[in-house]
Design a protein around this motif. Structure first.
Motif, mmCIF file in Angstrom:
data_model
loop_
_atom_site.group_PDB
_atom_site.id
_atom_site.type_symbol
_atom_site.label_atom_id
_atom_site.label_comp_id
_atom_site.label_asym_id
_atom_site.label_seq_id
_atom_site.Cartn_x
_atom_site.Cartn_y
_atom_site.Cartn_z
ATOM 1 N N TYR A 1 0.637 -1.163 -0.465
ATOM 2 C CA TYR A 1 -0.151 0.330 -0.439
ATOM 3 C C TYR A 1 0.621 0.825 0.187
ATOM 4 O O TYR A 1 2.059 1.058 0.476
ATOM 5 N N ASN A 2 0.057 2.810 -0.030
ATOM 6 C CA ASN A 2 0.397 3.619 -0.363
ATOM 7 C C ASN A 2 -0.269 4.581 -0.044
ATOM 8 O O ASN A 2 -1.374 4.217 0.288
ATOM 9 N N VAL A 3 -0.047 6.205 0.369
ATOM 10 C CA VAL A 3 -1.064 7.146 0.997
ATOM 11 C C VAL A 3 -0.517 8.348 0.015
ATOM 12 O O VAL A 3 0.309 8.527 -0.367
ATOM 13 N N LEU A 4 -1.531 8.880 -0.444
ATOM 14 C CA LEU A 4 -1.590 9.694 -1.674
ATOM 15 C C LEU A 4 -2.815 10.247 -1.499
ATOM 16 O O LEU A 4 -3.727 10.206 -1.016
ATOM 17 N N THR B 1 -12.047 14.887 -6.519
ATOM 18 C CA THR B 1 -12.675 14.553 -7.920
ATOM 19 C C THR B 1 -11.430 13.488 -7.680
ATOM 20 O O THR B 1 -12.426 11.995 -8.439
ATOM 21 N N SER B 2 -10.549 13.460 -7.548
ATOM 22 C CA SER B 2 -9.834 11.984 -7.881
ATOM 23 C C SER B 2 -9.730 11.304 -6.979
ATOM 24 O O SER B 2 -9.666 10.330 -6.099
ATOM 25 N N TYR B 3 -10.793 11.773 -5.226
ATOM 26 C CA TYR B 3 -10.870 10.745 -4.271
ATOM 27 C C TYR B 3 -11.939 10.098 -4.736
ATOM 28 O O TYR B 3 -12.550 8.230 -4.602
ATOM 29 N N GLU B 4 -12.793 10.704 -5.372
ATOM 30 C CA GLU B 4 -13.920 10.033 -5.531
ATOM 31 C C GLU B 4 -14.850 9.154 -6.708
ATOM 32 O O GLU B 4 -14.934 7.611 -7.102
ATOM 33 N N ASN B 5 -13.060 9.424 -7.621
ATOM 34 C CA ASN B 5 -12.603 8.473 -8.495
ATOM 35 C C ASN B 5 -11.633 7.218 -8.428
ATOM 36 O O ASN B 5 -11.445 6.384 -9.496
ATOM 37 N N CYS B 6 -11.668 7.581 -7.575
ATOM 38 C CA CYS B 6 -10.163 6.347 -7.029
ATOM 39 C C CYS B 6 -8.722 7.117 -8.330
ATOM 40 O O CYS B 6 -9.099 5.424 -8.846
ATOM 41 N N ASN B 7 -8.680 7.982 -8.707
ATOM 42 C CA ASN B 7 -7.703 8.266 -10.032
ATOM 43 C C ASN B 7 -6.304 8.599 -8.617
ATOM 44 O O ASN B 7 -6.492 9.219 -8.093
ATOM 45 N N GLU B 8 -4.953 7.945 -9.287
ATOM 46 C CA GLU B 8 -4.060 8.245 -8.632
ATOM 47 C C GLU B 8 -3.138 8.599 -9.188
ATOM 48 O O GLU B 8 -1.796 9.496 -8.508
ATOM 49 N N GLN B 9 -3.789 8.823 -10.807
ATOM 50 C CA GLN B 9 -3.005 10.292 -11.318
ATOM 51 C C GLN B 9 -3.289 11.293 -10.494
ATOM 52 O O GLN B 9 -4.457 11.774 -11.116
ATOM 53 N N GLY B 10 -1.347 12.431 -10.851
ATOM 54 C CA GLY B 10 -1.713 13.742 -10.504
ATOM 55 C C GLY B 10 -1.961 13.804 -9.100
ATOM 56 O O GLY B 10 -2.711 14.824 -8.974
ATOM 57 N N PHE B 11 -1.613 12.941 -8.518
ATOM 58 C CA PHE B 11 -1.700 12.892 -7.402
ATOM 59 C C PHE B 11 -0.993 14.524 -6.302
ATOM 60 O O PHE B 11 -0.292 14.636 -6.652
ATOM 61 N N ILE B 12 -1.430 14.823 -6.327
ATOM 62 C CA ILE B 12 -0.847 16.118 -4.658
ATOM 63 C C ILE B 12 0.413 15.965 -3.866
ATOM 64 O O ILE B 12 1.170 16.712 -4.259
ATOM 65 N N ARG C 1 -2.431 21.384 7.906
ATOM 66 C CA ARG C 1 -1.299 22.961 8.342
ATOM 67 C C ARG C 1 -2.768 23.387 7.665
ATOM 68 O O ARG C 1 -2.896 24.965 8.266
ATOM 69 N N GLU C 2 -3.863 23.374 7.246
ATOM 70 C CA GLU C 2 -5.158 24.083 6.898
ATOM 71 C C GLU C 2 -6.807 23.653 6.704
ATOM 72 O O GLU C 2 -6.332 22.811 7.156
ATOM 73 N N ALA C 3 -7.555 24.362 7.342
ATOM 74 C CA ALA C 3 -8.391 24.448 7.868
ATOM 75 C C ALA C 3 -9.142 23.803 6.723
ATOM 76 O O ALA C 3 -9.973 25.164 5.544
ATOM 77 N N ARG C 4 -9.256 22.466 6.171
ATOM 78 C CA ARG C 4 -9.791 22.538 5.096
ATOM 79 C C ARG C 4 -9.932 21.050 4.215
ATOM 80 O O ARG C 4 -9.962 20.249 5.401
ATOM 81 N N PRO C 5 -10.958 20.691 3.893
ATOM 82 C CA PRO C 5 -11.255 19.103 3.366
ATOM 83 C C PRO C 5 -9.810 18.634 2.790
ATOM 84 O O PRO C 5 -9.434 19.237 2.101
ATOM 85 N N TYR C 6 -9.448 16.965 3.359
ATOM 86 C CA TYR C 6 -8.318 16.491 3.129
ATOM 87 C C TYR C 6 -8.732 15.414 2.500
ATOM 88 O O TYR C 6 -9.754 14.418 3.264
ATOM 89 N N TYR C 7 -8.046 15.034 1.030
ATOM 90 C CA TYR C 7 -8.815 13.372 0.612
ATOM 91 C C TYR C 7 -7.071 13.206 -0.189
ATOM 92 O O TYR C 7 -6.268 12.942 -0.134
ATOM 93 N N PHE C 8 -7.198 11.033 0.683
ATOM 94 C CA PHE C 8 -6.221 10.771 0.837
ATOM 95 C C PHE C 8 -6.495 8.822 -0.012
ATOM 96 O O PHE C 8 -7.999 8.825 0.514
#
Length: 200
Positions: free
Chosen positions: A70-73, A78-89, A103-110
């Motif tokens: 496994y890894n954590v990206l 959009t990538s979270y909803e579609n399970c798209n690992e291309q172009g991860f942050i 570090r910021e008040a916002r949603p995070y997706y992994f």
């Protein structure tokens, strides 16, 4: 005598500043083990896990997983909803025991790449600003009644690990500044009373 008072108040200000800095560094950081006792694994309901967490800016996500599979990206929504690992942050993976500071008040997706996202290895967390106290009593940590309140990680369970004393409340920079101002006002008023007593 005046020089001695300035020197003492200067030292007092330095001590107060250092103590305030130490309080803000340690009191507000909480580490959350993603997935609780299951860790970062397949077939775990991370939506349910994240719905029970309250993360604030400065907290840490702790991912525990088998790095051979496994890894954590970090990805966008959009990538979270579609399970798209291309172009991860960001690739959070380092060695299977990895932390990520929010570090910021916002949603995070992994997600986990390699198709494992389709087996449930994805999590979304909402991060908020720490609450600002409305009274001075909220600046102080709650009183402890027994040594059990100092049990830290054991009192909170395996999926929510407090990095410091569990009885310490979150203290932000504005709270420390308010505390410093109050202490300085007390010091100044004491100084004035002494001056008045000498004059009269």
């Amino acid at each position: 005598m005046e020089r001695g008072l300035k020197s003492k108040s200067g030292r007092m200000l330095i001590v107060i500043t250092i103590v305030g800095w130490l309080i803000t560094r340690g009191a507000s950081e909480t580490r959350y083990k993603v997935g609780g006792s299951s860790g970062w694994n397949q077939n775990v309901n991370y939506t349910q896990w994240s719905s029970h967490q309250q993360l604030f800016v400065g907290d840490w996500l702790y991912f525990v997983f088998d790095k051979r599979y496994y890894n954590v990206l970090e990805v966008n929504k959009t990538s979270y909803e579609n399970c798209n690992e291309q172009g991860f942050i960001k690739n959070v993976s380092r060695g299977g025991r990895d932390v990520f500071e929010v570090r910021e008040a916002r949603p995070y997706y992994f997600i986990s790449g390699g198709g494992y996202c389709y087996h449930g290895m994805r999590v979304a967390v909402i991060v908020q600003q720490p609450p600002i106290p409305t009274t001075i009593s909220q600046l102080l940590p709650p009183p402890t009644t027994s040594p059990a309140s100092y049990s830290g990680a054991l009192a909170l369970g395996p999926d929510h690990v407090q990095t410091y004393n569990s009885s310490v409340s979150r203290i932000s920079c504005p709270q420390v500044l308010l505390s410093l101002v109050l202490v300085l006002i007390c010091q100044f008023s004491t100084y004035l009373w002494r001056k008045i007593a000498v004059c009269c």
